[in-house]
Write a protein that holds these residues in place. Structure first.
Motif, PDB file in Angstrom:
ATOM      1  N   PRO A   1     -14.531 -19.747 -38.845  1.00  0.00           N
ATOM      2  CA  PRO A   1     -15.157 -20.472 -39.800  1.00  0.00           C
ATOM      3  C   PRO A   1     -15.572 -22.002 -39.428  1.00  0.00           C
ATOM      4  N   PHE A   2     -16.740 -22.296 -39.982  1.00  0.00           N
ATOM      5  CA  PHE A   2     -16.922 -23.580 -40.016  1.00  0.00           C
ATOM      6  C   PHE A   2     -17.414 -24.153 -41.449  1.00  0.00           C
ATOM      7  N   THR A   3     -17.598 -25.543 -41.455  1.00  0.00           N
ATOM      8  CA  THR A   3     -17.989 -26.205 -42.881  1.00  0.00           C
ATOM      9  C   THR A   3     -18.951 -27.084 -42.508  1.00  0.00           C
ATOM     10  N   TYR A   4     -19.822 -27.446 -43.302  1.00  0.00           N
ATOM     11  CA  TYR A   4     -20.868 -28.229 -42.931  1.00  0.00           C
ATOM     12  C   TYR A   4     -21.200 -29.053 -44.197  1.00  0.00           C
ATOM     13  N   THR A   5     -21.499 -30.351 -44.028  1.00  0.00           N
ATOM     14  CA  THR A   5     -21.847 -31.307 -45.163  1.00  0.00           C
ATOM     15  C   THR A   5     -23.400 -31.846 -44.895  1.00  0.00           C
ATOM     16  N   GLY A   6     -23.856 -32.636 -45.888  1.00  0.00           N
ATOM     17  CA  GLY A   6     -25.258 -32.887 -45.663  1.00  0.00           C
ATOM     18  C   GLY A   6     -26.420 -32.314 -45.723  1.00  0.00           C
ATOM     19  N   THR A   7     -27.585 -32.437 -45.434  1.00  0.00           N
ATOM     20  CA  THR A   7     -28.775 -31.888 -45.886  1.00  0.00           C
ATOM     21  C   THR A   7     -29.638 -31.045 -44.756  1.00  0.00           C
TER      22      THR A   7
ATOM     23  N   LEU B   1     -26.820 -32.969 -40.756  1.00  0.00           N
ATOM     24  CA  LEU B   1     -26.045 -31.992 -41.192  1.00  0.00           C
ATOM     25  C   LEU B   1     -24.685 -32.166 -40.232  1.00  0.00           C
ATOM     26  N   SER B   2     -23.446 -32.204 -40.796  1.00  0.00           N
ATOM     27  CA  SER B   2     -22.440 -32.475 -39.978  1.00  0.00           C
ATOM     28  C   SER B   2     -21.551 -31.298 -40.056  1.00  0.00           C
ATOM     29  N   ILE B   3     -21.060 -30.739 -39.324  1.00  0.00           N
ATOM     30  CA  ILE B   3     -20.358 -29.406 -38.811  1.00  0.00           C
ATOM     31  C   ILE B   3     -19.033 -29.621 -38.366  1.00  0.00           C
ATOM     32  N   SER B   4     -18.074 -28.945 -39.026  1.00  0.00           N
ATOM     33  CA  SER B   4     -16.823 -29.063 -38.385  1.00  0.00           C
ATOM     34  C   SER B   4     -16.143 -27.733 -38.718  1.00  0.00           C
ATOM     35  N   ALA B   5     -14.981 -27.432 -37.723  1.00  0.00           N
ATOM     36  CA  ALA B   5     -14.462 -25.922 -37.705  1.00  0.00           C
ATOM     37  C   ALA B   5     -13.225 -25.950 -38.710  1.00  0.00           C
TER      38      ALA B   5
ATOM     39  N   GLN C   1     -24.655 -10.685 -30.237  1.00  0.00           N
ATOM     40  CA  GLN C   1     -25.371 -11.222 -28.865  1.00  0.00           C
ATOM     41  C   GLN C   1     -24.192 -10.840 -27.658  1.00  0.00           C
ATOM     42  N   PRO C   2     -24.551 -10.207 -26.895  1.00  0.00           N
ATOM     43  CA  PRO C   2     -23.595  -9.556 -25.944  1.00  0.00           C
ATOM     44  C   PRO C   2     -23.065 -10.911 -25.138  1.00  0.00           C
ATOM     45  N   LEU C   3     -21.843 -11.128 -24.834  1.00  0.00           N
ATOM     46  CA  LEU C   3     -21.422 -12.019 -23.872  1.00  0.00           C
ATOM     47  C   LEU C   3     -20.744 -11.327 -22.548  1.00  0.00           C
ATOM     48  N   GLY C   4     -20.937  -9.973 -22.505  1.00  0.00           N
ATOM     49  CA  GLY C   4     -20.150  -9.450 -21.143  1.00  0.00           C
ATOM     50  C   GLY C   4     -19.438  -8.350 -21.701  1.00  0.00           C
ATOM     51  N   GLY C   5     -19.509  -6.837 -20.894  1.00  0.00           N
ATOM     52  CA  GLY C   5     -18.616  -6.016 -21.209  1.00  0.00           C
ATOM     53  C   GLY C   5     -18.739  -5.896 -22.655  1.00  0.00           C
ATOM     54  N   SER C   6     -17.564  -5.708 -23.438  1.00  0.00           N
ATOM     55  CA  SER C   6     -17.620  -5.144 -24.872  1.00  0.00           C
ATOM     56  C   SER C   6     -17.454  -6.382 -25.837  1.00  0.00           C
ATOM     57  N   LEU C   7     -17.401  -7.554 -25.414  1.00  0.00           N
ATOM     58  CA  LEU C   7     -17.504  -8.786 -26.147  1.00  0.00           C
ATOM     59  C   LEU C   7     -18.618  -9.393 -26.756  1.00  0.00           C
ATOM     60  N   THR C   8     -18.642  -9.549 -28.036  1.00  0.00           N
ATOM     61  CA  THR C   8     -20.058  -9.739 -28.735  1.00  0.00           C
ATOM     62  C   THR C   8     -19.650 -10.757 -29.849  1.00  0.00           C
ATOM     63  N   VAL C   9     -20.710 -11.627 -30.044  1.00  0.00           N
ATOM     64  CA  VAL C   9     -20.529 -12.665 -31.299  1.00  0.00           C
ATOM     65  C   VAL C   9     -21.738 -12.385 -32.097  1.00  0.00           C
ATOM     66  N   SER C  10     -21.465 -12.722 -33.584  1.00  0.00           N
ATOM     67  CA  SER C  10     -22.629 -12.651 -34.612  1.00  0.00           C
ATOM     68  C   SER C  10     -22.204 -13.578 -35.622  1.00  0.00           C
ATOM     69  N   VAL C  11     -23.359 -13.839 -36.463  1.00  0.00           N
ATOM     70  CA  VAL C  11     -23.456 -14.550 -37.607  1.00  0.00           C
ATOM     71  C   VAL C  11     -23.708 -14.036 -38.926  1.00  0.00           C
ATOM     72  N   PRO C  12     -22.560 -13.706 -39.394  1.00  0.00           N
ATOM     73  CA  PRO C  12     -22.762 -13.010 -40.850  1.00  0.00           C
ATOM     74  C   PRO C  12     -23.631 -13.865 -41.897  1.00  0.00           C
ATOM     75  N   ARG C  13     -23.684 -15.088 -41.779  1.00  0.00           N
ATOM     76  CA  ARG C  13     -24.376 -15.878 -43.031  1.00  0.00           C
ATOM     77  C   ARG C  13     -25.142 -16.901 -42.394  1.00  0.00           C
ATOM     78  N   ALA C  14     -26.262 -16.977 -43.222  1.00  0.00           N
ATOM     79  CA  ALA C  14     -27.280 -18.279 -42.840  1.00  0.00           C
ATOM     80  C   ALA C  14     -26.687 -19.405 -43.272  1.00  0.00           C
ATOM     81  N   ILE C  15     -27.081 -20.608 -42.902  1.00  0.00           N
ATOM     82  CA  ILE C  15     -26.604 -21.795 -43.480  1.00  0.00           C
ATOM     83  C   ILE C  15     -27.333 -22.276 -44.840  1.00  0.00           C
ATOM     84  N   THR C  16     -26.520 -22.374 -45.776  1.00  0.00           N
ATOM     85  CA  THR C  16     -27.067 -22.790 -46.932  1.00  0.00           C
ATOM     86  C   THR C  16     -26.601 -24.122 -47.500  1.00  0.00           C
ATOM     87  N   PRO C  17     -27.219 -25.306 -47.364  1.00  0.00           N
ATOM     88  CA  PRO C  17     -26.676 -26.403 -47.566  1.00  0.00           C
ATOM     89  C   PRO C  17     -25.628 -26.698 -48.695  1.00  0.00           C
TER      90      PRO C  17
END
Length: 448
Positions: free
Chosen positions: A103-109, A85-89, A41-57
């Protein structure tokens, strides 16, 4: 309200690391592969962000990757997530690709089909990503004589929806000489014997014919060589010699003509067996044949490699063939052929770490996007044509996901394993109900 997760990252050494790439093996990745699994996902200029993994509870962790940063911090916000689903960094990590891992972690369903929406702010710019939720459950594979770390080489489903696993050649004698059956109605595993008494031999492939008989190819270790065995519903078996002394037979398929088709390793041949007469008929090939499959168009397809890598179409009615050159001469290694629901033929180029779609009506070949360093091992398809690719080397699955704006991306899923040592996914397959199954670290893993 947004839940803000601020991630301050010390980027010391990032400038030095950004010019380096990790060693991904002796084979360089092919041109066109990106450094991330998902489309960026372009953020502007050469800056990009991506998500290498799906969320698997039941995995409980994920990450974003930001590339092109000039600042030393980034902010991650959760803009939408299931209330369950509770998410923390966690602490951010500078990668040797020049990216920043958040990275982030998540708990719950959460249930299949749920989507978590995240935003990243860095260098004064903000971008949004969507992360799909994909659930898998595990069940230990257990039956008399099986090791705790049972390794499966293949998975097939019978007409009665029983799952049948064949072991790798490195399995113990019980695993090599029997198929393992799983009954979904009782969640029970059992052995399916074929009367093989020589403990040095091994089942190499399997199929079921319309009359309900199970068939296997067997790597024979006597002077008579390798052979096929049929097993009827009552457990009675019959042996058919394959005229393959000192050789291995594999890649068993059955066609509507009633014949069984298979490959013979060192003779550079494909053979058919007529069960009614016991006649074995060879079909010579110019290169070693591997990954033989029967496609919906009634044709057989196999991979040829060495001097002229190709996917070859064989007409079983006439014995005529048509070749589609793939990859690079004297180098490429096409394996793992699979027919898609639309009839196209998909394959893995093992030395390049790539997956390709072949339209055999036009000869057009299209590359499926995978991350740099991917080592694809098997392919299967969901009922809607969704592509799934296993990567046993990196203990990952890759699959497609379409975001709310219509953008198709490729996400990875960490394979479910009982230990920290990567083991699978192996025996990747689509069940009769359209769910994805595979084996990892002695466990059957099923999409929920």
């Amino acid at each position: 309200m947004k839940r803000s997760l601020t991630l301050a990252a010390t980027m010391l050494g990032l400038a030095l690391l950004s010019g380096c790439q990790s060693n991904q093996g002796t084979t360089p990745p092919p041109t066109g592969n990106s450094n991330t699994v998902s489309a960026t996902q372009p953020l502007g200029g050469s800056l990009t962000v991506s998500v290498p993994r799906a969320i698997t509870p039941n995995i409980g962790s994920g990450e974003l990757r930001v590339a092109g940063l000039t600042s030393r911090s980034a902010k991650l916000e959760v803009t939408q997530a299931p209330s369950s689903l509770s998410i923390s960094a966690g602490a951010a990590v500078a990668l040797n690709t020049g990216e920043l891992s958040l990275p982030f972690t998540y708990t719950g369903t959460a249930k299949n089909g749920d989507v978590v929406r995240l935003s990243v702010t860095a260098d004064g710019k903000t971008g949004n990503v969507e992360v799909p939720v994909m659930n898998f459950g595990t069940l230990p594979i257990s039956a008399a004589g099986l090791s705790a770390q049972y390794h499966a080489a293949s998975l097939r489903f019978t007409a009665s929806r029983q799952a049948l696993f064949a072991s790798t050649l490195s399995g113990n004698a019980v695993e090599r000489l029997n198929l393992v059956q799983f009954d979904p109605s009782s969640s029970a595993f059992s052995l399916v014997p074929f009367g093989i008494s020589n403990s040095a031999e091994a089942i190499t492939s399997q199929t079921q014919t319309p009359d309900g008989k199970l068939w296997v190819t067997v790597r024979g270790m006597t002077a008579k060589g390798s052979y096929l065995v049929s097993r009827d519903s009552g457990g009675s078996t019959q042996t058919y010699w394959a005229d393959a002394a000192g050789d291995t037979v594999n890649n068993l398929n059955n066609l509507s003509d009633g014949k069984l088709w298979f490959t013979q390793s060192t003779k550079d041949a494909i053979k058919s067996l007529n069960p009614a007469s016991g006649t074995v008929t060879p079909y010579a090939v110019s290169e070693q044949a591997d990954s033989l499959i029967a496609a919906p168009d009634g044709k057989l397809y196999y991979a040829a490699f060495y001097a002229r890598p190709a996917i070859v179409q064989l007409d079983p009615a006439t014995g005529s063939s048509k070749s589609f050159d793939v990859g690079e001469a004297n180098r490429s290694l096409p394996i793992g052929l699979k027919a898609a629901p639309d009839g196209s033929i998909w394959f893995i180029e093992a030395r390049g770490g790539t997956v390709w779609k072949l339209d055999q009506t036009t000869g057009t070949q299209t590359q499926f996007p995978l991350p740099q360093g991917a080592r694809p091992s098997e392919i299967t398809f969901g009922p809607d044509g969704q592509v799934w690719v296993s990567d046993a080397t990196n203990a990952l699955l890759y699959t497609t996901f379409t975001t709310s704006n219509g953008q198709k991306t490729v996400y990875g899923l960490n394979a479910q394993t009982a230990s920290s040592t990567p083991d699978g996914p192996n025996a990747l397959a689509t069940a009769p109900d359209g769910k994805i199954w595979y084996v990892a670290a002695g466990q059957l893993v099923r999409q929920q």
